[in-house]
Design an enzyme around this catalytic site. Structure first.
Site, mmCIF file in Angstrom:
data_model
loop_
_atom_site.group_PDB
_atom_site.id
_atom_site.type_symbol
_atom_site.label_atom_id
_atom_site.label_comp_id
_atom_site.label_asym_id
_atom_site.label_seq_id
_atom_site.Cartn_x
_atom_site.Cartn_y
_atom_site.Cartn_z
ATOM 1 N N HIS A 253 0.826 -1.223 0.000
ATOM 2 C CA HIS A 253 0.000 0.000 0.000
ATOM 3 C C HIS A 253 0.857 1.269 0.000
ATOM 4 O O HIS A 253 0.675 2.178 -0.803
ATOM 5 C CB HIS A 253 -0.859 0.057 1.266
HETATM 6 C C1 BDR Z 1 -2.337 0.854 5.636
HETATM 7 O O1 BDR Z 1 -2.507 0.260 6.915
HETATM 8 C C2 BDR Z 1 -1.299 -0.270 7.381
HETATM 9 O O2 BDR Z 1 -1.498 -1.531 7.955
HETATM 10 C C3 BDR Z 1 -0.367 -0.304 6.197
HETATM 11 O O3 BDR Z 1 0.969 -0.101 6.616
HETATM 12 C C4 BDR Z 1 -0.850 0.824 5.334
HETATM 13 O O4 BDR Z 1 -0.268 2.064 5.719
HETATM 14 C C5 BDR Z 1 -3.177 0.085 4.628
HETATM 15 O O5 BDR Z 1 -4.504 0.134 5.005
#
Ligand code: BDR
Ligand code: CA
Length: 326
Positions: A253
């Site tokens: 992400h």
């Molecule tokens: C986001 O949530 C976190 O768990 C990940 O690092 C990312 O920033 C994705 O929803």
């Protein structure tokens, strides 16, 4: 869009995908394409102590140990559990012990909001904040020093879910749901935010094969030896939680924020007014956007809705190779 060399503060909660983003950023800095002004760690995926330690270790491993790391402020997350079940107890697939020791200490580190305020005052209009964690630090800075976030050149946020489902509740994405009040403060801080939501990041599956391609460039390198097992760990939890619809790999992400800054052709944006549901019994932390013509006057963000995922992952792999080669 920026054509000059961006000065970046990375606000992060490592995190497997944060780790890959921080490594990618270090590669870009090593290539002379970015300046890392500071890293502000935040509570989120794991607690503030572990995110501070993880960020510091990655900077030592990448040769950027001179970069200051702030420690996360605030006590968000009472209603949303952290993501240690996805990222490991240390946030790094339980592999942080394989990275070098750090010289910065959590006890003596400056709070992240203080670091943000100082740097934004020192270099008004010059710093890009890349926010890939709950927005607690940014909101704390804004509340202590109202208007300070306007001093950033740009704020790029990984967060939200618009035309897709959430990842911590049926409707909400982790970074927003972990601290909706903070996210609300940041969304109201300026009208040109860049928001990269799950709609895009759901497509970014980084595979163990990609990690191996990077590692093979220089198998003796500490980062090469770290990213393969980290990717395997993240893949195992992603498969367990069906985050990749059964494909072997995990969602990077947070790396999408860097794609926007350095390879903007990889993403497609829509201008919109973004708001957060603060009250809903089932929808607290949900991000909504109003794209109606009548809302254009009050738009506060550019929201990414499409990506060239194959190309994005390919440039990420090529840049990571440049970090591990001597
Ligand atoms: C986001 O949530 C976190 O768990 C990940 O690092 C990312 O920033 C994705 O929803
Ligand atoms: Ca993150």
């Amino acid at each position: 869009m920026q054509l000059d060399k961006p000065k970046i503060i990375l606000d992060t909660d490592p995190g497997g995908d944060d780790s890959f983003a921080l490594l990618w950023l270090q590669s870009l800095a090593k290539q002379g394409l970015a300046d890392i002004v500071a890293v502000t760690a935040s509570a989120g995926n794991v607690n503030a102590r572990n995110t501070f330690l993880g960020a510091s270790k990655l900077l030592v491993a990448g040769g950027f140990d001179a970069v200051e790391v702030g420690r996360g402020v605030g006590q968000p997350g009472a209603e949303i559990e952290d993501a240690a079940h996805i990222h490991g107890a240390d946030g790094m697939g339980n592999l942080s012990h394989t990275l070098p020791e750090v010289s910065q200490s959590f006890e003596t580190a400056r709070p992240s909001d203080e670091v943000l305020i100082e740097k934004l005052n020192q270099m008004p209009g010059e710093i890009t904040i890349v926010a890939i964690a709950p927005l607690t630090n940014l909101a704390a800075a804004e509340q202590k020093s109202p208007g300070i976030l306007k001093n950033a050149k740009e704020i790029v946020i990984m967060g939200g879910a618009f035309q897709t489902w959430g990842n911590v509740t049926p409707e909400a994405e982790f970074n927003i749901a972990f601290d909706p009040e903070a996210a609300n403060v940041v969304l109201n801080s300026r009208d040109d935010l860049v928001v990269i939501p799950l709609d895009v990041t759901h497509h970014l599956i980084f595979t163990p094969e990609m990690a191996r391609q990077v590692s093979q460039v220089n198998p003796q390198n500490k980062i090469s030896q770290f990213i393969v097992p980290l990717c395997e760990f993240m893949t195992s939890t992603a498969l367990a939680y069906r985050e990749t619809k059964g494909v072997s790999g995990f969602l990077v992400h947070d790396a999408a924020t860097l794609a926007y800054l350095f390879y903007p052709e990889m993403l497609h944006f829509q201008r919109a007014k973004v708001e957060i549901e603060m009250q809903g019994t089932w929808t607290r932390g949900k991000t909504l956007f109003d794209r109606r013509h009548s809302a254009k006057q009050s738009a506060n963000a550019w929201v990414a809705l499409q990506t060239r995922s194959v190309d994005l992952l390919a440039v990420m792999v090529e840049d990571l190779k440049k970090l591990v080669q001597d």
